[in-house]
Design a protein around this motif. Structure first.
Motif, mmCIF file in Angstrom:
data_model
loop_
_atom_site.group_PDB
_atom_site.id
_atom_site.type_symbol
_atom_site.label_atom_id
_atom_site.label_comp_id
_atom_site.label_asym_id
_atom_site.label_seq_id
_atom_site.Cartn_x
_atom_site.Cartn_y
_atom_site.Cartn_z
ATOM 1 N N ASN A 348 12.155 69.858 66.233
ATOM 2 C CA ASN A 348 11.900 68.461 65.922
ATOM 3 C C ASN A 348 12.828 68.033 64.792
ATOM 4 O OD1 ASN A 348 10.539 69.169 63.321
ATOM 5 N ND2 ASN A 348 9.000 70.029 64.716
ATOM 6 N N ARG A 350 12.207 66.933 61.865
ATOM 7 C CA ARG A 350 11.806 67.367 60.520
ATOM 8 C C ARG A 350 12.488 68.676 60.140
ATOM 9 N NH1 ARG A 350 5.599 67.344 58.728
ATOM 10 N NH2 ARG A 350 6.084 65.110 58.788
ATOM 11 N N GLN A 351 12.594 69.611 61.092
ATOM 12 C CA GLN A 351 13.271 70.875 60.810
ATOM 13 C C GLN A 351 14.749 70.651 60.514
ATOM 14 O OE1 GLN A 351 12.558 73.503 64.124
ATOM 15 N NE2 GLN A 351 10.368 73.671 63.726
ATOM 16 N N ILE A 353 16.127 67.895 59.300
ATOM 17 C CA ILE A 353 16.234 67.243 57.990
ATOM 18 C C ILE A 353 16.102 68.273 56.872
ATOM 19 C CG2 ILE A 353 15.140 65.584 56.429
ATOM 20 C CD1 ILE A 353 14.287 64.008 58.938
ATOM 21 N N ALA A 354 15.131 69.185 57.025
ATOM 22 C CA ALA A 354 14.934 70.223 56.013
ATOM 23 C C ALA A 354 16.151 71.134 55.898
ATOM 24 C CB ALA A 354 13.693 71.047 56.360
ATOM 25 N N ALA A 382 13.418 58.634 55.242
ATOM 26 C CA ALA A 382 13.837 59.997 55.546
ATOM 27 C C ALA A 382 13.548 60.938 54.376
ATOM 28 C CB ALA A 382 15.319 60.032 55.898
ATOM 29 N N ALA A 385 9.899 61.649 54.365
ATOM 30 C CA ALA A 385 9.536 62.567 55.445
ATOM 31 C C ALA A 385 9.889 64.004 55.080
ATOM 32 C CB ALA A 385 10.247 62.155 56.735
ATOM 33 N N ARG A 386 11.009 64.193 54.400
ATOM 34 C CA ARG A 386 11.401 65.547 54.010
ATOM 35 C C ARG A 386 10.461 66.113 52.951
ATOM 36 N NH1 ARG A 386 17.227 66.760 51.379
ATOM 37 N NH2 ARG A 386 16.141 65.983 49.528
ATOM 38 N N GLN A 387 10.013 65.261 52.033
ATOM 39 C CA GLN A 387 9.114 65.739 50.976
ATOM 40 C C GLN A 387 7.689 65.935 51.475
ATOM 41 O OE1 GLN A 387 11.288 63.661 47.088
ATOM 42 N NE2 GLN A 387 9.106 63.469 47.400
ATOM 43 N N GLY A 388 7.306 65.203 52.522
ATOM 44 C CA GLY A 388 5.929 65.284 53.001
ATOM 45 C C GLY A 388 5.085 64.170 52.415
ATOM 46 N N THR A 439 19.012 61.608 51.247
ATOM 47 C CA THR A 439 18.506 62.980 51.408
ATOM 48 C C THR A 439 19.553 64.014 51.006
ATOM 49 O OG1 THR A 439 19.257 63.225 53.711
ATOM 50 C CG2 THR A 439 17.094 62.201 53.349
#
Length: 523
Positions: A348, A350-351, A353-354, A382, A385-388, A439
């Motif tokens: 997905n 999110r992975q 982006i991380a 974004a 979303a990366r931080q949660g 980001t």
């Protein structure tokens, strides 16, 4: 192939169709003869889909005429078109996977005996229809049991069972692998030999020349021309689709081409171009990354501080590769490594982006901007979303980021709280770029970042991004504008028919040789 002296079984002439604010078709036309496969080609927005929808009764034309066997017709619905003898098989198989194969073939027209459905007769007839297409399967089994290629054959059998004079295939191979495509083509050749008129809509060059008798090219809602496939070179076809005269391409004049050859600004001797890109460390590497029916396995490296361009026609696999890299679509083969860390494939976004990847989609309104939210809210999405969601970005930090990128990118807005939907297209695109830059990505994927924006905004965006590349950020750059890709890229991968067909360094290609590579005529 149909005789040149034969009368067309179907003819569309002077077709005009407009929607609010958009002129989709302007004097478009098409001639289809019995016993031929006629391919309809054109770039995105050329009008292919609208013309098909006019033919099949989805849209009524504003002007123009449609004739079938010399008789004027005016289909008012897809059912009306079917009853006239025009059947369509769409890219997405519009069948019922929970029903049996036989039920799907006869749906809405079940044969009856003594007032009841003749199940045994229906299954026997369905099996016979499929055997004519070289398919031997259990027609009593649910359709969902079978792969997409078989489902396409079932859809074709259903169309043939309606006693079609004309069979329209709208992007039928977009989700098929090579073996499945060859199976479909064997069937089409058999139907052509039986005298059926087949209209084949595709964007794959290899498939076009493998199956076509004639080709109609559309551009900007108009019929550019009609050609015998045997007499039209691949390069000439590509030139006609993009609207560039062959002699102009062969001349290869202009500053952008000169730049690509290293003879002007941004050439390999330009001090603004990152030096030593070929020797820089690898930021991203893919090994046999692909997905069945979507993208052939791709091996690729992106190095620190370089701009890697992807060139190719619509459907060549550029956006498909970007989406697999970002996890927006799931790859079913291959793996991705970022730096020294292997990830397999991303499940997905999110992975991704991380892992340090940013992605500006080609459709900023559908997949990018949330038009009702403010510039500030869109910009921090974004990063949030990366931080949660449990680690909210403080409001003060949000404002600082928004103010920083408004200034850095020259975003024209009354306030960072202005809804992004009220901004111009160029300023919306800058906000979406800022969203991912916030980001601090190692790799930025830009898919058509300058589409639909003015020249000044294009230049501002590309100037800012290339400045970041000089500082070490890597860029995967996708654009339909060949001069732009040539001007900006340190290396380029040319895509054709869902596969990478060549990799080139700056200066090895100009606009002429790129088009030849896209057309499959070498570079």
């Amino acid at each position: 192939m149909a005789s040149a002296a034969a009368a067309p079984v179907l003819e569309l002439s002077g077709i005009h169709k407009a929607f609010p604010g958009v002129k989709a078709l302007s004097g478009a036309g098409l001639r289809l003869y019995p016993g031929e496969v006629h391919t309809l080609m054109g770039q995105n927005g050329a009008g292919k889909s609208t013309l098909i929808k006019v033919l099949t009764g989805v849209h009524a034309p504003d002007q123009g005429s449609i004739s079938l066997d010399g008789r004027t017709i005016r289909p008012r619905s897809t059912l009306d078109a079917q009853e006239l003898g025009i059947s369509t098989v769409y890219q997405e198989v519009n069948l019922c996977p929970n029903l049996s194969v036989a039920e799907n073939i006869f749906i809405g027209r079940y044969p009856r005996k003594w007032g009841m459905v003749d199940w045994s007769g229906m299954r026997a007839r369905a099996a016979a229809l499929l055997r004519e297409l070289e398919i031997d399967i259990d027609v009593g089994a649910p359709l969902s049991r079978y792969p997409l290629a078989i489902q396409q054959m079932v859809a074709i059998s259903r169309a043939l069972n309606i006693s079609s004079r004309v069979l329209v295939l709208d992007e039928p191979t977009s989700s098929l692998d090579e073996a499945e495509v060859q199976l479909l083509f064997r069937v089409l050749r058999r139907l052509r030999g039986q005298g059926m008129a087949i209209l084949f809509v595709t964007h794959f060059l290899d498939q076009t020349y493998a199956i076509s008798d004639r080709i109609t090219v559309m551009r900007n809602g108009e019929r550019e021309g009609e050609y015998a496939a045997a007499g039209l070179s691949r390069l000439a076809l590509v030139n006609k689709m993009i609207g560039k005269p062959t002699d102009a391409v062969d001349a290869a004049g202009g500053g952008d081409v000169a730049a690509a050859r290293g003879e002007g600004p941004n050439g390999p001797n330009d001090p603004n171009v990152p030096n030593g890109a070929a020797a820089a460390r690898v930021v991203l590497e893919t090994r046999a990354l692909g997905r069945k029916g979507v993208l052939q396995p791709v091996d690729m490296q992106v190095r620190e501080g370089e701009v890697l361009g992807l060139a190719g026609l619509l459907g060549a696999g550029r956006t498909e590769l970007a989406r697999l890299l970002f996890g927006a679509d799931r790859a079913d083969k291959g793996d991705v490594a970022i730096g020294d860390k292997a990830y397999g494939t991303f499940a997905n976004p999110r992975q991704a982006i991380a892992a340090g990847i940013g992605f500006c989609s080609e459709d900023r309104k559908l997949e990018g901007a949330i038009l009702s939210l403010s510039l500030r809210e869109n910009l921090v999405l974004a990063l949030q979303a990366r931080q949660g969601m449990l680690r909210a970005i403080p409001m003060q930090r949000q404002r600082e980021l928004a103010d920083e990128y408004v200034k850095a990118l020259g975003i024209r807005t009354a306030s960072i709280e202005t809804p992004i939907g009220t901004l111009s297209g160029g300023n919306q695109q800058k906000v979406l770029l800022a969203r991912w830059l916030a980001t601090d990505p190692r790799l930025m994927i830009l898919d058509e970042p300058t589409r639909g924006i003015d020249v000044r905004a294009k230049q501002e965006i590309m100037d800012y991004v290339t400045t970041l590349c000089k500082r070490g950020m890597s860029l995967l750059f996708i654009s339909s504008e060949l001069p732009e890709v040539l001007r900006c890229s340190d290396r380029m991968i040319v895509m054709r028919d869902r596969a990478a067909c060549g990799e080139y360094r700056r200066g090895e290609l100009d606009e002429t040789t790129v088009l030849r590579a896209i057309a499959g005529e070498g570079a």
